[in-house]
Design an enzyme around this catalytic site. Structure first.
Site, PDB file in Angstrom:
ATOM      1  N   LYS A 176       0.156   3.812  -2.647  1.00 25.47           N
ATOM      2  CA  LYS A 176      -0.850   4.876  -2.544  1.00 25.47           C
ATOM      3  C   LYS A 176      -0.231   6.266  -2.392  1.00 25.47           C
ATOM      4  O   LYS A 176      -0.907   7.276  -2.601  1.00 25.47           O
ATOM      5  CB  LYS A 176      -1.789   4.586  -1.368  1.00 25.47           C
ATOM      6  CG  LYS A 176      -2.602   3.303  -1.532  1.00 25.47           C
ATOM      7  CD  LYS A 176      -3.490   3.052  -0.317  1.00 25.47           C
ATOM      8  CE  LYS A 176      -4.428   1.871  -0.531  1.00 25.47           C
ATOM      9  NZ  LYS A 176      -3.806   0.563  -0.285  1.00 25.47           N
ATOM     10  N   SER A 225      -6.096   3.592   4.264  1.00 28.81           N
ATOM     11  CA  SER A 225      -5.472   2.770   3.214  1.00 28.81           C
ATOM     12  C   SER A 225      -6.517   2.020   2.389  1.00 28.81           C
ATOM     13  O   SER A 225      -6.351   0.849   2.046  1.00 28.81           O
ATOM     14  CB  SER A 225      -4.489   1.772   3.833  1.00 28.81           C
ATOM     15  OG  SER A 225      -3.591   1.281   2.874  1.00 28.81           O
ATOM     16  N   SER A 229       0.787  -1.237   0.000  1.00 24.53           N
ATOM     17  CA  SER A 229       0.000   0.000   0.000  1.00 24.53           C
ATOM     18  C   SER A 229       0.813   1.278   0.000  1.00 24.53           C
ATOM     19  O   SER A 229       0.237   2.366  -0.104  1.00 24.53           O
ATOM     20  CB  SER A 229      -0.948   0.014   1.204  1.00 24.53           C
ATOM     21  OG  SER A 229      -2.014  -0.874   1.004  1.00 24.53           O
TER      22      SER A 229
END
Length: 389
Positions: A68, A125, A65
């Site tokens: 991101k 997230s 993640s």
């Protein structure tokens, strides 16, 4: 015989000592003093990008993640350009709602503001929010991911390739600790990203859904101001973070850490090293005048040259005597001049080695003078000259 053995022993000891001296002279002290369980790691100065520590920093790994962070960067650029607005209504598509992993459980057709979607990405997230934002900004996830990869190329990143915008496992989806550090450095140009990724908790949907930031350094480590965590079985534990203390702002990236919460422990270890061994030296305040240049055929005779942001660098403690600043600019320029126009350069050196370069820019606009204005100024100069004589 005894004397010969003693001489040989002394000689061997001397060779070992000299070898050690040259070994530590060549290898960075930091490499000798720090061990990390991260598969890849880097610590850099957030201002200059100077590398303070690295371990396999260019190794291509799954970022989970932490992907991101680039998603937020592309969104921030779209906001700055005026393409989108934080108050925009973003409608969740079926594709967005089909994402697994971390999510805010969007329902098809559900509407949230772009700001709420971005908070969901930065704090919670949320994989589903990533796709919804991508479709809102670029019309499709594919086009948004293409833009992510184009941005990576513009930043000069050679160990990065994105397949999606949320970091879910995908073949060919990779980056490196170094590349993530550069993405983080670029992200810090946008106050919105620091603001969003430093939110500790947030009430979504009127308080019906609570978001808690996955970056525990916000609670555990003084001076932390955000950025992004990541975890998948493939990527293990990853973290790109930033911390500032006494003017020194650092960025740390750790990837492929095997231990639960190890990405926090390993990051704190590297930050402890950074703040123990480096300090921040400021060379110029934001907006400070660094010179002036004459403007020919302008409505003003001179224009001030300033730095639009504070200029400083991380310096190893006790080794700041060899640092110096040089300023260069043309003594005369021609109108018109636009506020913020680059007119010169400030360079910081350590001995003869260039550390950073910063633009000197015009403090104000200076329009080109009209023919009447030039004639008037010429007459005034002549008259003043006559009076002085």
């Amino acid at each position: 015989m005894h004397t010969l053995k003693k001489m040989i022993s002394v000689l061997i000891s001397l060779v070992i000592a000299v070898s050690c001296f040259f070994m530590y002279d060549v290898e960075p002290l930091m490499a000798a003093n720090i061990e990390t369980s991260a598969g890849s790691a880097i610590l850099i100065d957030a201002s200059s990008g100077k590398v303070l520590y690295e371990k396999d920093a260019h190794k291509r790994l799954a970022p989970a993640s932490v992907t991101k962070l680039m998603t937020l960067l592309i969104a921030a650029e779209a906001l700055e350009s005026g393409k989108v607005n934080l108050k925009d209504t973003v409608t969740a598509s079926e594709r967005a709602c089909s994402m697994g992993g971390s999510q805010i459980y969007l329902e098809v057709g559900e509407k949230l503001s772009l700001e709420e979607m971005l908070i969901s990405i930065a704090v919670g997230s949320a994989n589903d929010a990533c796709v919804a934002v991508a479709e809102h900004i670029n019309g499709s996830l594919e086009e948004f991911v293409h833009q992510m990869n184009e941005k990576a190329k513009k930043l000069g990143l050679v160990d990065t390739n994105f397949i999606n915008d949320n970091g879910l496992p995908a073949e060919g989806h990779y980056t490196s600790a170094y590349d993530l550090a550069i993405i983080a450095k670029e992200s810090l140009k946008y106050p919105l990203i620091s603001k969003l990724t430093s939110i500790k908790e947030y009430d979504l949907r009127g308080g019906k859904f609570k978001l808690y930031n996955t970056n525990k350094l916000l609670w555990w480590y003084e001076g932390t101001s955000g950025l992004k965590t990541g975890w998948t079985q493939e990527a293990k534990y990853c973290l790109a973070s930033t911390v500032e203390r006494n003017g020194l702002k650092l960025i740390c990236v750790v990837m492929a850490v095997p231990e639960v919460r190890g990405h926090f422990a390993e990051s704190m270890k590297l930050y402890n090293y950074g703040f123990a061994n480096y300090s921040y030296k400021k060379f110029a305040e934001a907006g400070s005048k660094q010179g002036e240049t004459t403007v020919q055929k302008g409505t003003a005779e001179k224009v001030d040259l300033i730095v639009d942001k504070a200029v400083g660098i991380s310096i190893e403690k006790g080794k700041d005597k060899d640092y110096r600043m040089e300023i260069s600019y043309d003594q005369t320029i021609h109108a018109p001049v636009v506020k913020g126009q680059k007119l010169g350069q400030m360079s910081i050196y350590n001995g003869d080695e260039l550390q950073i370069e910063v633009d000197l820019v015009a403090k104000d606009d200076v329009a080109k003078s009209s023919l009447f204005g030039l004639m008037k100024k010429s007459l005034q100069n002549t008259y003043d000259f006559g009076k002085a004589s």
